[in-house]
Design a protein around this motif. Structure first.
Motif, PDB file in Angstrom:
ATOM      1  N   ALA A 115       2.563  38.035 -12.146  1.00  0.00           N
ATOM      2  CA  ALA A 115       3.386  37.832 -10.953  1.00  0.00           C
ATOM      3  C   ALA A 115       4.236  39.070 -10.706  1.00  0.00           C
ATOM      4  O   ALA A 115       4.820  39.647 -11.631  1.00  0.00           O
ATOM      5  CB  ALA A 115       4.294  36.615 -11.146  1.00  0.00           C
ATOM      6  N   GLY A 116       4.291  39.496  -9.452  1.00  0.00           N
ATOM      7  CA  GLY A 116       5.074  40.672  -9.095  1.00  0.00           C
ATOM      8  C   GLY A 116       4.322  41.974  -9.266  1.00  0.00           C
ATOM      9  O   GLY A 116       4.741  43.001  -8.739  1.00  0.00           O
ATOM     10  N   THR A 117       3.211  41.931  -9.995  1.00  0.00           N
ATOM     11  CA  THR A 117       2.374  43.127 -10.202  1.00  0.00           C
ATOM     12  C   THR A 117       1.011  42.961  -9.536  1.00  0.00           C
ATOM     13  O   THR A 117       0.571  43.817  -8.762  1.00  0.00           O
ATOM     14  CB  THR A 117       2.199  43.414 -11.707  1.00  0.00           C
ATOM     15  OG1 THR A 117       3.476  43.626 -12.306  1.00  0.00           O
ATOM     16  CG2 THR A 117       1.333  44.650 -11.913  1.00  0.00           C
ATOM     17  N   ASP A 118       0.372  41.837  -9.853  1.00  0.00           N
ATOM     18  CA  ASP A 118      -0.944  41.564  -9.283  1.00  0.00           C
ATOM     19  C   ASP A 118      -0.859  40.689  -8.024  1.00  0.00           C
ATOM     20  O   ASP A 118      -1.742  40.741  -7.178  1.00  0.00           O
ATOM     21  CB  ASP A 118      -1.830  40.876 -10.314  1.00  0.00           C
ATOM     22  CG  ASP A 118      -2.019  41.726 -11.565  1.00  0.00           C
ATOM     23  OD1 ASP A 118      -2.138  42.958 -11.425  1.00  0.00           O
ATOM     24  OD2 ASP A 118      -2.032  41.158 -12.675  1.00  0.00           O
ATOM     25  N   TYR A 119       0.188  39.912  -7.944  1.00  0.00           N
ATOM     26  CA  TYR A 119       0.366  39.036  -6.781  1.00  0.00           C
ATOM     27  C   TYR A 119       1.853  38.764  -6.550  1.00  0.00           C
ATOM     28  O   TYR A 119       2.676  38.904  -7.466  1.00  0.00           O
ATOM     29  CB  TYR A 119      -0.387  37.711  -6.959  1.00  0.00           C
ATOM     30  CG  TYR A 119       0.143  36.836  -8.073  1.00  0.00           C
ATOM     31  CD1 TYR A 119       1.102  35.846  -7.830  1.00  0.00           C
ATOM     32  CD2 TYR A 119      -0.320  36.979  -9.386  1.00  0.00           C
ATOM     33  CE1 TYR A 119       1.576  35.042  -8.849  1.00  0.00           C
ATOM     34  CE2 TYR A 119       0.146  36.178 -10.409  1.00  0.00           C
ATOM     35  CZ  TYR A 119       1.100  35.203 -10.139  1.00  0.00           C
ATOM     36  OH  TYR A 119       1.567  34.413 -11.156  1.00  0.00           O
ATOM     37  N   LYS A 120       2.188  38.382  -5.329  1.00  0.00           N
ATOM     38  CA  LYS A 120       3.557  38.021  -4.994  1.00  0.00           C
ATOM     39  C   LYS A 120       3.575  36.606  -4.418  1.00  0.00           C
ATOM     40  O   LYS A 120       2.594  36.118  -3.867  1.00  0.00           O
ATOM     41  CB  LYS A 120       4.158  39.008  -3.997  1.00  0.00           C
ATOM     42  CG  LYS A 120       3.430  39.120  -2.680  1.00  0.00           C
ATOM     43  CD  LYS A 120       4.075  40.174  -1.798  1.00  0.00           C
ATOM     44  CE  LYS A 120       3.327  40.306  -0.466  1.00  0.00           C
ATOM     45  NZ  LYS A 120       3.944  41.336   0.416  1.00  0.00           N
ATOM     46  N   VAL A 121       4.727  35.967  -4.562  1.00  0.00           N
ATOM     47  CA  VAL A 121       4.873  34.572  -4.146  1.00  0.00           C
ATOM     48  C   VAL A 121       6.049  34.448  -3.192  1.00  0.00           C
ATOM     49  O   VAL A 121       7.128  34.990  -3.443  1.00  0.00           O
ATOM     50  CB  VAL A 121       5.103  33.651  -5.370  1.00  0.00           C
ATOM     51  CG1 VAL A 121       5.255  32.191  -4.918  1.00  0.00           C
ATOM     52  CG2 VAL A 121       3.959  33.773  -6.365  1.00  0.00           C
ATOM     53  N   THR A 122       5.843  33.750  -2.072  1.00  0.00           N
ATOM     54  CA  THR A 122       6.931  33.428  -1.145  1.00  0.00           C
ATOM     55  C   THR A 122       6.913  31.924  -0.881  1.00  0.00           C
ATOM     56  O   THR A 122       5.901  31.247  -1.067  1.00  0.00           O
ATOM     57  CB  THR A 122       6.794  34.189   0.183  1.00  0.00           C
ATOM     58  OG1 THR A 122       5.505  33.903   0.758  1.00  0.00           O
ATOM     59  CG2 THR A 122       6.936  35.686  -0.031  1.00  0.00           C
ATOM     60  N   TYR A 123       8.074  31.414  -0.421  1.00  0.00           N
ATOM     61  CA  TYR A 123       8.234  29.966  -0.223  1.00  0.00           C
ATOM     62  C   TYR A 123       8.755  29.684   1.183  1.00  0.00           C
ATOM     63  O   TYR A 123       9.474  30.495   1.779  1.00  0.00           O
ATOM     64  CB  TYR A 123       9.222  29.399  -1.251  1.00  0.00           C
ATOM     65  CG  TYR A 123       8.819  29.648  -2.688  1.00  0.00           C
ATOM     66  CD1 TYR A 123       8.065  28.713  -3.383  1.00  0.00           C
ATOM     67  CD2 TYR A 123       9.199  30.825  -3.345  1.00  0.00           C
ATOM     68  CE1 TYR A 123       7.692  28.933  -4.705  1.00  0.00           C
ATOM     69  CE2 TYR A 123       8.837  31.050  -4.662  1.00  0.00           C
ATOM     70  CZ  TYR A 123       8.089  30.109  -5.337  1.00  0.00           C
ATOM     71  OH  TYR A 123       7.715  30.341  -6.642  1.00  0.00           O
ATOM     72  N   SER A 124       8.412  28.507   1.690  1.00  0.00           N
ATOM     73  CA  SER A 124       8.937  28.050   2.976  1.00  0.00           C
ATOM     74  C   SER A 124       9.017  26.520   2.968  1.00  0.00           C
ATOM     75  O   SER A 124       8.331  25.857   2.176  1.00  0.00           O
ATOM     76  CB  SER A 124       8.054  28.535   4.130  1.00  0.00           C
ATOM     77  OG  SER A 124       6.740  28.035   3.996  1.00  0.00           O
ATOM     78  N   SER A 125       9.873  25.966   3.842  1.00  0.00           N
ATOM     79  CA  SER A 125      10.074  24.505   3.935  1.00  0.00           C
ATOM     80  C   SER A 125      10.342  23.905   2.561  1.00  0.00           C
ATOM     81  O   SER A 125       9.830  22.822   2.213  1.00  0.00           O
ATOM     82  CB  SER A 125       8.843  23.830   4.558  1.00  0.00           C
ATOM     83  OG  SER A 125       8.565  24.352   5.836  1.00  0.00           O
ATOM     84  N   ASN A 126      11.169  24.615   1.779  1.00  0.00           N
ATOM     85  CA  ASN A 126      11.322  24.245   0.372  1.00  0.00           C
ATOM     86  C   ASN A 126      12.715  23.748   0.005  1.00  0.00           C
ATOM     87  O   ASN A 126      13.130  23.845  -1.155  1.00  0.00           O
ATOM     88  CB  ASN A 126      10.955  25.436  -0.524  1.00  0.00           C
ATOM     89  CG  ASN A 126      11.847  26.638  -0.299  1.00  0.00           C
ATOM     90  OD1 ASN A 126      12.288  26.901   0.818  1.00  0.00           O
ATOM     91  ND2 ASN A 126      12.117  27.385  -1.360  1.00  0.00           N
ATOM     92  N   ILE A 127      13.440  23.199   1.003  1.00  0.00           N
ATOM     93  CA  ILE A 127      14.761  22.639   0.709  1.00  0.00           C
ATOM     94  C   ILE A 127      14.782  21.122   0.907  1.00  0.00           C
ATOM     95  O   ILE A 127      15.185  20.384   0.003  1.00  0.00           O
ATOM     96  CB  ILE A 127      15.859  23.294   1.572  1.00  0.00           C
ATOM     97  CG1 ILE A 127      15.952  24.789   1.278  1.00  0.00           C
ATOM     98  CG2 ILE A 127      17.212  22.612   1.318  1.00  0.00           C
ATOM     99  CD1 ILE A 127      16.984  25.510   2.128  1.00  0.00           C
ATOM    100  N   TYR A 128      14.364  20.684   2.076  1.00  0.00           N
ATOM    101  CA  TYR A 128      14.519  19.269   2.443  1.00  0.00           C
ATOM    102  C   TYR A 128      13.305  18.434   2.048  1.00  0.00           C
ATOM    103  O   TYR A 128      12.198  18.963   1.851  1.00  0.00           O
ATOM    104  CB  TYR A 128      14.805  19.159   3.947  1.00  0.00           C
ATOM    105  CG  TYR A 128      16.115  19.812   4.301  1.00  0.00           C
ATOM    106  CD1 TYR A 128      17.313  19.171   4.031  1.00  0.00           C
ATOM    107  CD2 TYR A 128      16.143  21.100   4.845  1.00  0.00           C
ATOM    108  CE1 TYR A 128      18.524  19.784   4.319  1.00  0.00           C
ATOM    109  CE2 TYR A 128      17.351  21.713   5.141  1.00  0.00           C
ATOM    110  CZ  TYR A 128      18.539  21.055   4.870  1.00  0.00           C
ATOM    111  OH  TYR A 128      19.724  21.666   5.145  1.00  0.00           O
TER     112      TYR A 128
END
Length: 205
Positions: A31-44
């Motif tokens: 993670a962070g080298t080969d791929y990256k991760v983002t999040y959405s709609s992740n509170i409610y």
């Protein structure tokens, strides 16, 4: 690619960011080298989104969207019945705006909302003595005009029976007497007490 992550989480009022493990051809990627991760709609409460994207300069490309559930946890509910009321109490759920107190309607076969409560207790009043009730509490969250409701935590409780009515002595003998009274709603058995001075009472049945 194969992806490994926890797809169910409890609502906290804060961003939820499940960690994601990725394998390509059996090899664990970084993670962070080969791929990256983002999040959405992740509170409610509802469905959160995870986007995993390969880092092209390190030899990986492509994008994958994953989903996970955000659930409002059930409360831990207890009930204390009175004659014409039931006192409910529960443990607080982190991050919620309040709780909805509900009662089961036997005619419609549905739970109906009684009130919204900010605290962690409520007394349901104007009930009938000796009657069985199904009550429920569920948390809720409000955001931008939307109301997110959790699942019911239910409890079945019978209110305390009322006073015995129609008590009469209908047979008196030298060493005994017979009593009769009207049936009291919700009573499973009766206790008879006797006193010779109106102060000290002994239980006989």
């Amino acid at each position: 690619c194969s992806f490994s992550y926890d797809n169910s989480h409890s609502y906290t009022g804060k961003s939820i960011k499940p960690s994601v493990s990725v394998k390509f051809g059996g090899k664990a990627l970084r993670a962070g080298t080969d791929y990256k991760v983002t999040y959405s709609s992740n509170i409610y409460p509802g469905t959160g989104k995870i986007t995993v994207e390969g880092i092209e300069e390190n030899g990986y490309r492509g994008k994958k969207t994953l989903s996970f559930k955000i659930n409002l946890p059930k409360v831990k509910l207890s009930a204390e019945p009175g004659k014409t009321s039931v006192s409910l109490s529960w443990k607080a759920v982190s991050g919620v705006d309040g709780y909805i107190v509900r009662m089961y309607n036997y005619k419609t076969d549905e739970y109906e909302d009684l009130s919204k409560v900010k605290g962690t207790s409520c007394t349901v009043k104007n009930l009938t003595a000796g009657k069985k009730y199904k009550l429920a509490v569920r948390p809720y969250v409000s955001e931008n005009g939307n109301i997110y409701r959790g699942s019911n935590r239910t409890v079945t409780v019978t209110t305390v029976p009322g006073k015995v009515k129609g008590l009469k002595i209908y047979s008196v003998k030298d060493t005994s007497l017979k009593l009769k009274w009207s049936d009291t709603r919700g009573a499973k058995e009766y206790q008879v007490q006797i006193s010779t001075d109106g102060k000290k009472w002994k239980t006989r049945t």
